[in-house]
Write a protein that holds these residues in place. Structure first.
Motif, short mmCIF file in Angstrom:
data_model
loop_
_atom_site.label_atom_id
_atom_site.label_comp_id
_atom_site.label_asym_id
_atom_site.label_seq_id
_atom_site.Cartn_x
_atom_site.Cartn_y
_atom_site.Cartn_z
N THR A 81 47.97 36.30 40.54
CA THR A 81 47.57 36.18 39.15
C THR A 81 48.50 37.03 38.31
OG1 THR A 81 45.68 36.30 37.62
CG2 THR A 81 45.92 38.11 39.19
N ALA A 82 48.48 36.80 37.01
CA ALA A 82 49.33 37.56 36.11
C ALA A 82 48.81 39.00 36.00
CB ALA A 82 49.35 36.91 34.73
N LEU A 83 49.71 39.92 35.70
CA LEU A 83 49.33 41.32 35.57
C LEU A 83 48.17 41.50 34.60
CD1 LEU A 83 52.88 42.94 35.35
CD2 LEU A 83 51.31 43.12 37.28
N ASP A 84 48.27 40.88 33.42
CA ASP A 84 47.22 41.03 32.41
C ASP A 84 45.90 40.43 32.88
OD1 ASP A 84 48.94 42.36 30.75
OD2 ASP A 84 49.33 40.65 29.44
N HIS A 85 45.96 39.30 33.58
CA HIS A 85 44.73 38.67 34.07
C HIS A 85 44.03 39.59 35.08
CE1 HIS A 85 46.41 34.39 33.07
NE2 HIS A 85 46.16 35.12 32.00
N PHE A 86 44.82 40.17 35.98
CA PHE A 86 44.24 41.11 36.94
C PHE A 86 43.62 42.29 36.21
CE2 PHE A 86 44.78 45.08 39.34
CZ PHE A 86 43.99 44.82 40.44
N GLY A 87 44.33 42.83 35.22
CA GLY A 87 43.81 43.96 34.47
C GLY A 87 42.52 43.64 33.77
N HIS A 88 42.43 42.45 33.18
CA HIS A 88 41.20 42.05 32.50
C HIS A 88 40.04 41.92 33.48
CE1 HIS A 88 43.18 41.67 28.73
NE2 HIS A 88 43.80 40.53 28.99
N ALA A 89 40.29 41.31 34.65
CA ALA A 89 39.23 41.14 35.64
C ALA A 89 38.75 42.49 36.15
CB ALA A 89 39.73 40.28 36.80
N LEU A 90 39.68 43.40 36.39
CA LEU A 90 39.31 44.72 36.86
C LEU A 90 38.55 45.48 35.78
CD1 LEU A 90 39.38 46.97 38.97
CD2 LEU A 90 41.67 47.58 38.14
N PHE A 91 39.04 45.43 34.55
CA PHE A 91 38.34 46.10 33.45
C PHE A 91 36.92 45.57 33.32
CE2 PHE A 91 36.80 46.65 29.19
CZ PHE A 91 37.25 47.90 28.79
N ASP A 92 36.76 44.25 33.33
CA ASP A 92 35.44 43.67 33.14
C ASP A 92 34.49 44.03 34.28
OD1 ASP A 92 36.27 42.54 30.78
OD2 ASP A 92 36.60 40.53 31.63
N THR A 93 35.02 44.11 35.51
CA THR A 93 34.18 44.49 36.64
C THR A 93 33.67 45.91 36.49
OG1 THR A 93 35.39 43.00 38.12
CG2 THR A 93 34.09 44.74 39.15
N VAL A 94 34.58 46.84 36.21
CA VAL A 94 34.17 48.24 36.06
C VAL A 94 33.32 48.42 34.80
CG1 VAL A 94 34.98 50.62 35.82
CG2 VAL A 94 36.22 49.03 37.30
N ASP A 95 33.67 47.71 33.74
CA ASP A 95 32.88 47.77 32.51
C ASP A 95 31.44 47.34 32.78
OD1 ASP A 95 32.84 47.95 29.44
OD2 ASP A 95 32.18 45.87 29.76
N SER A 96 31.26 46.34 33.63
CA SER A 96 29.90 45.89 33.98
C SER A 96 29.15 46.97 34.73
CB SER A 96 29.98 44.62 34.84
OG SER A 96 30.56 43.55 34.13
N VAL A 97 29.84 47.66 35.64
CA VAL A 97 29.22 48.75 36.39
C VAL A 97 28.80 49.87 35.44
CG1 VAL A 97 29.67 50.56 38.10
CG2 VAL A 97 30.47 48.22 38.52
N LEU A 98 29.68 50.22 34.52
CA LEU A 98 29.37 51.29 33.57
C LEU A 98 28.28 50.87 32.59
CD1 LEU A 98 33.03 52.47 32.85
CD2 LEU A 98 31.35 53.55 34.36
N HIS A 99 28.28 49.61 32.20
CA HIS A 99 27.23 49.10 31.30
C HIS A 99 25.87 49.20 31.97
CE1 HIS A 99 25.51 46.70 28.06
NE2 HIS A 99 24.88 45.98 28.99
N ALA A 100 25.84 49.09 33.30
CA ALA A 100 24.59 49.22 34.04
C ALA A 100 24.11 50.67 34.11
CB ALA A 100 24.75 48.66 35.44
N GLY A 101 24.92 51.59 33.61
CA GLY A 101 24.51 52.98 33.53
C GLY A 101 25.13 53.91 34.54
N PHE A 102 25.92 53.37 35.48
CA PHE A 102 26.55 54.23 36.49
C PHE A 102 27.64 55.08 35.85
CE2 PHE A 102 24.54 50.87 38.93
CZ PHE A 102 23.90 51.60 39.91
N ARG A 103 27.76 56.31 36.33
CA ARG A 103 28.62 57.28 35.65
C ARG A 103 29.88 57.63 36.42
NH1 ARG A 103 26.30 59.27 31.42
NH2 ARG A 103 27.79 61.00 31.36
#
Length: 257
Positions: A81-103
């Motif tokens: 995948t493209a660099l930016d696409h990978f970055g977006h997928a990784l950001f969204d995954t971690v963002d979801s974890v943090l949105h769930a309240g994990f610190r």
């Protein structure tokens, strides 16, 4: 604890100080003797063993298997995948974890080509979630000093489909390794400043990086010496990797990182 095996209410009941590990990897050619799943298989097994070592003190998400493998894509079997696409997928995954309240989140990388975007994404997450702890590392960087005690190959022997990856695959998925086709490979640059090794052996603090495709740096898709690999050595590599990562998880949870 494996994120995907829990119910929503079980995740909701988990202590938000629990460290969440987000593994990243790739599906790409691994020379003549290893399967294209090698990076994903290894980092997933590392996280499974780390989870077992940490007990309820760890939560592991599914491995992000689609990585930045453009430099391998002319070899059959590589998915990228493209660099930016990978970055977006990784950001969204971690963002979801943090949105769930994990610190506390550790992004654990299992593919060298992902490294640049890990750093960029970790920085973006810092500014999006300034009160959380997000760390990022490749497992071989965390455990490098211990892995050096296990290796037998010289500088350049540990890289793509080299000594370590082959040994670990022999330990965890031997039926998918064809040692009859294992051969040393890798074309180093004329300048020692560009020499490559997973643990940096043979390189100095002024090492220079230049982007090259794998056709430019290999004869048959590998970089390193897999001929010294054994399953017993693979278990030793896995042991020191997990022990090193366990210390990193403890330090992250305690605020020492």
């Amino acid at each position: 604890m494996q994120w995907q095996h829990l119910r929503s209410d079980q995740i909701d009941a988990t202590d938000r100080e629990t460290v969440v590990v987000v593994p990243t990897a790739a599906i790409e050619q691994h020379s003549l003797h290893l399967p294209v799943s090698t990076d994903t298989t290894i980092v997933t097994e590392v996280c499974r063993r780390l989870d077992a070592a940490c007990g309820d003190g760890l939560l592991v998400t599914p491995t992000l298997w689609l990585g930045c493998s453009r430099h391998h894509r002319n070899y059959p079997g590589t998915l990228t995948t493209a660099l930016d696409h990978f970055g977006h997928a990784l950001f969204d995954t971690v963002d979801s974890v943090l949105h769930a309240g994990f610190r506390n989140v550790l992004i654990l990388n299992g593919h060298g080509g992902n490294g640049a975007m890990l750093s960029v994404t970790a920085e973006k997450l810092k500014y999006a979630w300034p009160d959380r702890r997000v760390a990022a590392a490749s497992y071989w960087d965390v455990a490098g000093h211990r892995m050096a005690e296990v290796r037998e190959s010289g500088p350049g022997g540990m890289g793509h489909a080299g000594e370590m990856e082959t040994a670990v695959m022999l330990a965890i998925d031997p039926d998918r390794v064809d040692m009859s086709r294992a051969a040393a490979d890798g074309i180093q640059t004329a300048s020692p400043l560009g020499h490559i090794d997973m643990l940096g052996l043979g390189s100095g603090p002024g090492s220079v990086t230049r982007v090259r495709t794998f056709e430019e740096m290999t004869d048959h898709g590998g970089f390193g010496d897999p001929t010294t690999a054994t399953a017993e050595k693979g278990e030793r590599f896995l042991a020191v990797i997990v022990e090193s990562l366990e210390a990193a998880v403890e330090d992250l949870a305690a605020g020492r990182l």
